[in-house]
Write a protein that holds these residues in place. Structure first.
Motif, PDB file in Angstrom:
ATOM      1  N   THR A  54      -3.999 -10.154  -7.154  1.00 19.28           N
ATOM      2  CA  THR A  54      -2.932  -9.361  -6.212  1.00 19.28           C
ATOM      3  C   THR A  54      -1.271 -10.028  -6.434  1.00 19.28           C
ATOM      4  OG1 THR A  54      -4.741  -9.286  -4.070  1.00 19.28           O
ATOM      5  CG2 THR A  54      -2.770  -9.250  -3.652  1.00 19.28           C
ATOM      6  N   ARG A  55      -0.132  -9.015  -6.539  1.00 19.38           N
ATOM      7  CA  ARG A  55       0.442 -10.036  -6.195  1.00 19.38           C
ATOM      8  C   ARG A  55       1.458 -10.283  -5.206  1.00 19.38           C
ATOM      9  NH1 ARG A  55       5.349  -6.706  -8.009  1.00 19.38           N
ATOM     10  NH2 ARG A  55       6.670  -8.766  -7.803  1.00 19.38           N
ATOM     11  N   PHE A  56       1.626 -11.260  -4.975  1.00 18.80           N
ATOM     12  CA  PHE A  56       2.560 -11.531  -4.049  1.00 18.80           C
ATOM     13  C   PHE A  56       4.101 -11.729  -4.424  1.00 18.80           C
ATOM     14  CE2 PHE A  56      -1.587 -13.483  -2.773  1.00 18.80           C
ATOM     15  CZ  PHE A  56      -1.386 -14.382  -1.402  1.00 18.80           C
ATOM     16  N   LEU A  57       4.717 -11.133  -3.294  1.00 15.74           N
ATOM     17  CA  LEU A  57       6.266 -10.785  -3.155  1.00 15.74           C
ATOM     18  C   LEU A  57       6.358 -11.686  -2.894  1.00 15.74           C
ATOM     19  CD1 LEU A  57       6.447  -6.819  -2.861  1.00 15.74           C
ATOM     20  CD2 LEU A  57       6.296  -8.059  -4.695  1.00 15.74           C
ATOM     21  N   TYR A  58       6.335 -12.238  -1.261  1.00 13.48           N
ATOM     22  CA  TYR A  58       6.763 -13.938  -0.354  1.00 13.48           C
ATOM     23  C   TYR A  58       5.594 -14.064  -0.433  1.00 13.48           C
ATOM     24  CZ  TYR A  58      10.541 -11.303  -0.431  1.00 13.48           C
ATOM     25  OH  TYR A  58      12.137 -10.432  -0.777  1.00 13.48           O
ATOM     26  N   GLY A  59       5.543 -16.076  -0.315  1.00 12.45           N
ATOM     27  CA  GLY A  59       4.147 -16.702  -0.387  1.00 12.45           C
ATOM     28  C   GLY A  59       3.607 -16.502  -1.208  1.00 12.45           C
ATOM     29  N   GLU A  74       3.482  -4.721   1.277  1.00  9.18           N
ATOM     30  CA  GLU A  74       4.897  -4.435   0.926  1.00  9.18           C
ATOM     31  C   GLU A  74       5.074  -2.817   1.443  1.00  9.18           C
ATOM     32  OE1 GLU A  74       7.637  -3.050  -3.449  1.00  9.18           O
ATOM     33  OE2 GLU A  74       5.459  -3.518  -3.369  1.00  9.18           O
ATOM     34  N   SER A  75       4.503  -1.903   1.535  1.00  8.70           N
ATOM     35  CA  SER A  75       4.808  -0.988   2.378  1.00  8.70           C
ATOM     36  C   SER A  75       4.419  -0.965   3.974  1.00  8.70           C
ATOM     37  CB  SER A  75       3.736   0.541   2.112  1.00  8.70           C
ATOM     38  OG  SER A  75       3.621   0.808   1.095  1.00  8.70           O
ATOM     39  N   PHE A  76       3.704  -2.473   4.047  1.00  7.96           N
ATOM     40  CA  PHE A  76       4.304  -2.392   5.724  1.00  7.96           C
ATOM     41  C   PHE A  76       5.852  -3.503   6.273  1.00  7.96           C
ATOM     42  CE2 PHE A  76       3.867  -5.755   9.172  1.00  7.96           C
ATOM     43  CZ  PHE A  76       4.028  -5.004  10.065  1.00  7.96           C
ATOM     44  N   ALA A  77       5.541  -4.343   5.031  1.00  8.64           N
ATOM     45  CA  ALA A  77       7.782  -5.135   4.738  1.00  8.64           C
ATOM     46  C   ALA A  77       8.356  -3.838   4.508  1.00  8.64           C
ATOM     47  CB  ALA A  77       7.358  -5.728   3.802  1.00  8.64           C
ATOM     48  N   ARG A  78       8.307  -3.463   3.806  1.00 11.86           N
ATOM     49  CA  ARG A  78       9.747  -2.352   3.706  1.00 11.86           C
ATOM     50  C   ARG A  78      10.146  -1.671   4.920  1.00 11.86           C
ATOM     51  NH1 ARG A  78       8.437   0.497  -1.761  1.00 11.86           N
ATOM     52  NH2 ARG A  78       9.512  -1.445  -3.250  1.00 11.86           N
ATOM     53  N   ARG A  79       9.091  -1.126   6.265  1.00 11.37           N
ATOM     54  CA  ARG A  79       9.455  -0.450   7.114  1.00 11.37           C
ATOM     55  C   ARG A  79      10.011  -1.463   8.162  1.00 11.37           C
ATOM     56  NH1 ARG A  79       4.499   1.462   6.648  1.00 11.37           N
ATOM     57  NH2 ARG A  79       3.117   0.142   7.983  1.00 11.37           N
ATOM     58  N   TYR A  80       9.753  -3.127   8.676  1.00 10.94           N
ATOM     59  CA  TYR A  80      10.136  -3.137   9.070  1.00 10.94           C
ATOM     60  C   TYR A  80      10.872  -4.612   8.491  1.00 10.94           C
ATOM     61  CZ  TYR A  80       6.307  -1.319  11.574  1.00 10.94           C
ATOM     62  OH  TYR A  80       4.843  -0.324  12.612  1.00 10.94           O
ATOM     63  N   GLY A  81      11.703  -4.774   7.601  1.00 11.71           N
ATOM     64  CA  GLY A  81      12.269  -5.847   7.282  1.00 11.71           C
ATOM     65  C   GLY A  81      11.858  -6.867   5.946  1.00 11.71           C
ATOM     66  N   LYS A 121      -7.084   0.864  -0.448  1.00 17.83           N
ATOM     67  CA  LYS A 121      -5.126   1.330  -0.937  1.00 17.83           C
ATOM     68  C   LYS A 121      -5.210   1.321   0.557  1.00 17.83           C
ATOM     69  CE  LYS A 121      -6.575   6.077  -2.601  1.00 17.83           C
ATOM     70  NZ  LYS A 121      -6.752   6.835  -3.707  1.00 17.83           N
ATOM     71  N   GLU A 122      -5.935   1.667   1.399  1.00 12.59           N
ATOM     72  CA  GLU A 122      -5.260   2.431   3.261  1.00 12.59           C
ATOM     73  C   GLU A 122      -4.675   1.384   4.097  1.00 12.59           C
ATOM     74  OE1 GLU A 122      -9.124   1.994   3.246  1.00 12.59           O
ATOM     75  OE2 GLU A 122      -8.190   2.954   2.105  1.00 12.59           O
ATOM     76  N   TYR A 123      -5.016   0.082   3.141  1.00 13.67           N
ATOM     77  CA  TYR A 123      -4.877  -1.167   4.077  1.00 13.67           C
ATOM     78  C   TYR A 123      -4.206  -1.971   3.585  1.00 13.67           C
ATOM     79  CZ  TYR A 123      -9.753  -0.782   4.590  1.00 13.67           C
ATOM     80  OH  TYR A 123     -11.101  -0.327   5.256  1.00 13.67           O
ATOM     81  N   GLU A 124      -2.487  -2.293   5.029  1.00 13.72           N
ATOM     82  CA  GLU A 124      -1.666  -2.976   5.094  1.00 13.72           C
ATOM     83  C   GLU A 124      -1.399  -4.086   6.038  1.00 13.72           C
ATOM     84  OE1 GLU A 124       0.916   0.117   6.835  1.00 13.72           O
ATOM     85  OE2 GLU A 124       1.319   0.813   5.461  1.00 13.72           O
ATOM     86  N   ILE A 125      -2.287  -4.907   6.264  1.00 15.55           N
ATOM     87  CA  ILE A 125      -2.593  -6.192   7.037  1.00 15.55           C
ATOM     88  C   ILE A 125      -4.072  -7.032   6.813  1.00 15.55           C
ATOM     89  CG2 ILE A 125      -2.525  -7.170   9.246  1.00 15.55           C
ATOM     90  CD1 ILE A 125      -1.537  -5.209  11.106  1.00 15.55           C
ATOM     91  N   ILE A 126      -3.980  -8.032   6.416  1.00 15.06           N
ATOM     92  CA  ILE A 126      -4.891  -8.647   5.860  1.00 15.06           C
ATOM     93  C   ILE A 126      -5.213 -10.150   6.793  1.00 15.06           C
ATOM     94  CG2 ILE A 126      -6.140 -10.140   4.013  1.00 15.06           C
ATOM     95  CD1 ILE A 126      -4.659  -6.966   3.078  1.00 15.06           C
TER      96      ILE A 126
END
Length: 189
Positions: A54-59, A74-81, A121-126
């Motif tokens: 898994t590639r971490f963009l932040y953290g 990343e998809s979740f993050a784009r929606r919220y900042g 692929k459908e998961y956004e919160i881990i």
């Protein structure tokens, strides 16, 4: 405990390199007053990132070790900042809690790349695969993934699975072995 899981698996499958437990959770979270979809939450143990690259963009995976932390895609993050999400909270939606569940506040500790081309692929919160008392949850619906060397004879591993499965008393059906290179790193074809 997880150590017992790893020991049991390693005793029965000496070829084992790594193991992780994963569950598809139905938690419904709130973020800044907005109800988020519960079917996009994946619960994992601390060893998930040893098995699944898994590639971490932040953290980093180290930021995810505390049981009150979550990662978002990343998809979740784009929606919220994007990076502004780090340190913010997701809370469980009190309307959806059962009588034995307590309200949780989980801190966003990192942002990972989307799980494209994978079974996740459908998961956004881990989130952590732990219950409210901080103990690893075991039960039906939880999948155990093992990583073995690339050229290991898969039939040999299949023969070992039933003896290892005795460790979990709650199995209601026979365990199965699915090659992840046919499932995780492809679209299932």
């Amino acid at each position: 405990s997880y150590t017992n899981l790893e020991t049991q698996l390693r005793d029965g499958i000496p070829e084992l390199e790594k193991a992780t437990r994963v569950d598809e959770m139905g938690n419904v979270f709130m973020y800044e007053g907005e109800r988020l979809s519960g079917d996009k939450t994946l619960a994992v143990d601390n060893y998930f990132f040893d098995v699944f690259q898994t590639r971490f963009l932040y953290g980093s995976a180290d930021d995810f070790k505390a049981s009150n932390t979550v990662l978002v895609t990343e998809s979740f993050a784009r929606r919220y900042g994007m990076e502004n999400l780090i340190g913010k909270s997701l809370t469980t939606d009190p309307v959806t809690l059962t009588t034995y569940e307590q309200k949780e506040e989980l801190i966003i500790a990192g942002i990972i790349e989307d799980f494209t081309e994978s079974i996740f692929k459908e998961y956004e919160i881990i989130r952590h695969l732990k219950n409210m008392n901080g103990v690893l949850v075991y039960g039906s619906g939880i999948s155990t993934f093992i990583k073995i060397p690339q050229h290991t004879d898969i039939e040999t591993i299949k023969d070992k699975i039933p003896s290892v499965a005795k460790f979990w008393q709650e199995f209601t059906e026979d365990p199965i072995l699915i090659r992840l290179d046919k499932l995780y790193w492809s679209d299932g074809k």
